[in-house]
Each structure stands twice: as structure tokens, then as C-alpha cells.
Design a protein around this motif. Structure first.
Motif, PDB file in Angstrom:
ATOM      1  N   CYS A   1      27.246  10.644 -58.063  1.00  0.00           N
ATOM      2  CA  CYS A   1      25.978  11.018 -58.698  1.00  0.00           C
ATOM      3  C   CYS A   1      26.111  12.471 -59.162  1.00  0.00           C
ATOM      4  O   CYS A   1      26.505  13.335 -58.384  1.00  0.00           O
ATOM      5  CB  CYS A   1      24.832  10.886 -57.705  1.00  0.00           C
ATOM      6  SG  CYS A   1      23.282  11.588 -58.314  1.00  0.00           S
TER       7      CYS A   1
ATOM      8  N   PRO B   1      16.036  11.465 -58.795  1.00  0.00           N
ATOM      9  CA  PRO B   1      16.828  10.822 -59.835  1.00  0.00           C
ATOM     10  C   PRO B   1      18.304  10.760 -59.428  1.00  0.00           C
ATOM     11  O   PRO B   1      18.769  11.617 -58.678  1.00  0.00           O
ATOM     12  CB  PRO B   1      16.640  11.746 -61.043  1.00  0.00           C
ATOM     13  CG  PRO B   1      16.395  13.086 -60.436  1.00  0.00           C
ATOM     14  CD  PRO B   1      15.611  12.818 -59.165  1.00  0.00           C
ATOM     15  N   HIS B   2      19.005   9.749 -59.894  1.00  0.00           N
ATOM     16  CA  HIS B   2      20.427   9.607 -59.592  1.00  0.00           C
ATOM     17  C   HIS B   2      21.166   9.127 -60.842  1.00  0.00           C
ATOM     18  O   HIS B   2      20.544   8.639 -61.796  1.00  0.00           O
ATOM     19  CB  HIS B   2      20.657   8.576 -58.480  1.00  0.00           C
ATOM     20  CG  HIS B   2      20.090   8.955 -57.154  1.00  0.00           C
ATOM     21  ND1 HIS B   2      20.503  10.049 -56.442  1.00  0.00           N
ATOM     22  CD2 HIS B   2      19.132   8.365 -56.400  1.00  0.00           C
ATOM     23  CE1 HIS B   2      19.830  10.110 -55.299  1.00  0.00           C
ATOM     24  NE2 HIS B   2      18.980   9.110 -55.258  1.00  0.00           N
TER      25      HIS B   2
ATOM     26  N   TYR C   1      23.898  14.605 -59.744  1.00  0.00           N
ATOM     27  CA  TYR C   1      22.935  15.506 -59.099  1.00  0.00           C
ATOM     28  C   TYR C   1      23.253  15.741 -57.623  1.00  0.00           C
ATOM     29  O   TYR C   1      22.834  16.732 -57.037  1.00  0.00           O
ATOM     30  CB  TYR C   1      21.526  14.937 -59.209  1.00  0.00           C
ATOM     31  CG  TYR C   1      21.109  14.642 -60.626  1.00  0.00           C
ATOM     32  CD1 TYR C   1      21.051  15.659 -61.573  1.00  0.00           C
ATOM     33  CD2 TYR C   1      20.800  13.345 -61.021  1.00  0.00           C
ATOM     34  CE1 TYR C   1      20.686  15.388 -62.881  1.00  0.00           C
ATOM     35  CE2 TYR C   1      20.431  13.064 -62.324  1.00  0.00           C
ATOM     36  CZ  TYR C   1      20.380  14.094 -63.251  1.00  0.00           C
ATOM     37  OH  TYR C   1      20.029  13.818 -64.536  1.00  0.00           O
ATOM     38  N   HIS C   2      23.939  14.770 -57.021  1.00  0.00           N
ATOM     39  CA  HIS C   2      24.251  14.849 -55.587  1.00  0.00           C
ATOM     40  C   HIS C   2      25.706  14.445 -55.418  1.00  0.00           C
ATOM     41  O   HIS C   2      26.004  13.273 -55.156  1.00  0.00           O
ATOM     42  CB  HIS C   2      23.332  13.918 -54.792  1.00  0.00           C
ATOM     43  CG  HIS C   2      21.892  13.995 -55.200  1.00  0.00           C
ATOM     44  ND1 HIS C   2      21.293  13.087 -56.038  1.00  0.00           N
ATOM     45  CD2 HIS C   2      20.947  14.935 -54.916  1.00  0.00           C
ATOM     46  CE1 HIS C   2      20.012  13.445 -56.236  1.00  0.00           C
ATOM     47  NE2 HIS C   2      19.788  14.560 -55.571  1.00  0.00           N
TER      48      HIS C   2
ATOM     49  N   MET D   1      27.374  11.972 -52.977  1.00  0.00           N
ATOM     50  CA  MET D   1      27.200  10.526 -53.125  1.00  0.00           C
ATOM     51  C   MET D   1      28.422   9.982 -53.863  1.00  0.00           C
ATOM     52  O   MET D   1      28.686  10.381 -55.003  1.00  0.00           O
ATOM     53  CB  MET D   1      25.939  10.213 -53.931  1.00  0.00           C
ATOM     54  CG  MET D   1      24.653  10.592 -53.232  1.00  0.00           C
ATOM     55  SD  MET D   1      23.201  10.339 -54.296  1.00  0.00           S
ATOM     56  CE  MET D   1      23.267   8.570 -54.586  1.00  0.00           C
TER      57      MET D   1
HETATM   58 CU   LIG Z   1      21.776  11.424 -56.844  1.00  0.00          CU
END
Ligand SMILES: [Cu+2]
Length: 131
Positions: free
Chosen positions: A118, A79-80, A120-121, A124
Motif C-alpha cells: 500500500c 484509504p489504501h 500510504y502504509h 502492508m
Molecule cells: Cu494502506
């Protein structure tokens, strides 16, 4: 004046967003077709699609006319999101969690450079330049 195919597709999607059904219909052939609208380093556009794939936003920079719309499509299994805090742009925005195949459109009215990431990351990162 004939609206471009890309703009027509984006508008069709935006109507879906307003009805809160766009994300559920993401993925498949329609979303693939809209990816062509995004042009890295290209001219100012009124609508663009950014593909999220292999933990990257593609393209990672677009120039959008004020009032234009950007659609993010997630091609990854992970997921992003695409979002900023409001301190890294003229206004805050957030696509919310996009699972594989989902997409979400955001309209940008205030000119400036929006750097987004993002949630979650955090590695990014990309930007939308609104003129
Ligand atoms: Cu992500």
C-alpha cells in the motif's frame, strides 16, 4: 459447465470496471459475498477477492491462474492501494486509491510472483502468485 458463484460475481464486477463504474458501487452486500472466493494457501483460482481490513490484505497470498482476476475491497476507514513497482513482479499494477467500500479489479496475464504494498502504509505487504 457452470461457472462458480464467485467467478460470476467477479466477472460482473469486472464489467463495471471497464465501464469505470465498479469502484463507485463497491461495498455493501455484493462485495461481502465475493470475499469468500479468496483462499489462503488454497488451490489456483481464476478469480479472487482480497479484503483490506485493519491494515492487512486478507488473504495475504493467493495463487491465481494466468489470465485470472483479483479484486481488492477496502473495508478500512483509511484509504489504501494495492500496487507494485514492476521490479517486484513480472509486470507493474496499481489499483489506485481505494477509499472505504471501494473495490478495483486487476487482471494478471504474466506468470510469476507479484509482491505488492500500500503506497500510504508501506508496512502492508502481500503477494499474488500467477501460474
Ligand atoms: Cu494502506
Amino acid at each position: 459447465m457452470t461457472p462458480s458463484r464467485a467467478a460470476a460475481l467477479a466477472l460482473g464486477c469486472s464489467a463495471g470496471v471497464l465501464a469505470s463504474g465498479c469502484g463507485d458501487e463497491g461495498g455493501g452486500a455484493a462485495a461481502t459475498a465475493t470475499v469468500r472466493t479468496a483462499q489462503p494457501g488454497g488451490p489456483t483460482v481464476r478469480a479472487a477477492t482480497i479484503e483490506i481490513a485493519s491494515f492487512k490484505y486478507r488473504p495475504d497470498s493467493i495463487t491465481l491462474a494466468a489470465g485470472g482476476r483479483v479484486t481488492w475491497v477496502n473495508r478500512d476507514t483509511a484509504p489504501h492501494t494495492a500496487q507494485n513497482t514492476g521490479e517486484d513482479g513480472p509486470a507493474q499494477f496499481d489499483t489506485g486509491r481505494l477509499t472505504r467500500g471501494r473495490h478495483r479489479s486487476i487482471t494478471f496475464s504474466k506468470p510469476g510472483t507479484y509482491t505488492y504494498y500500500c503506497v500510504y502504509h508501506r508496512f502492508m505487504e502481500a503477494n499474488v502468485i500467477v501460474r
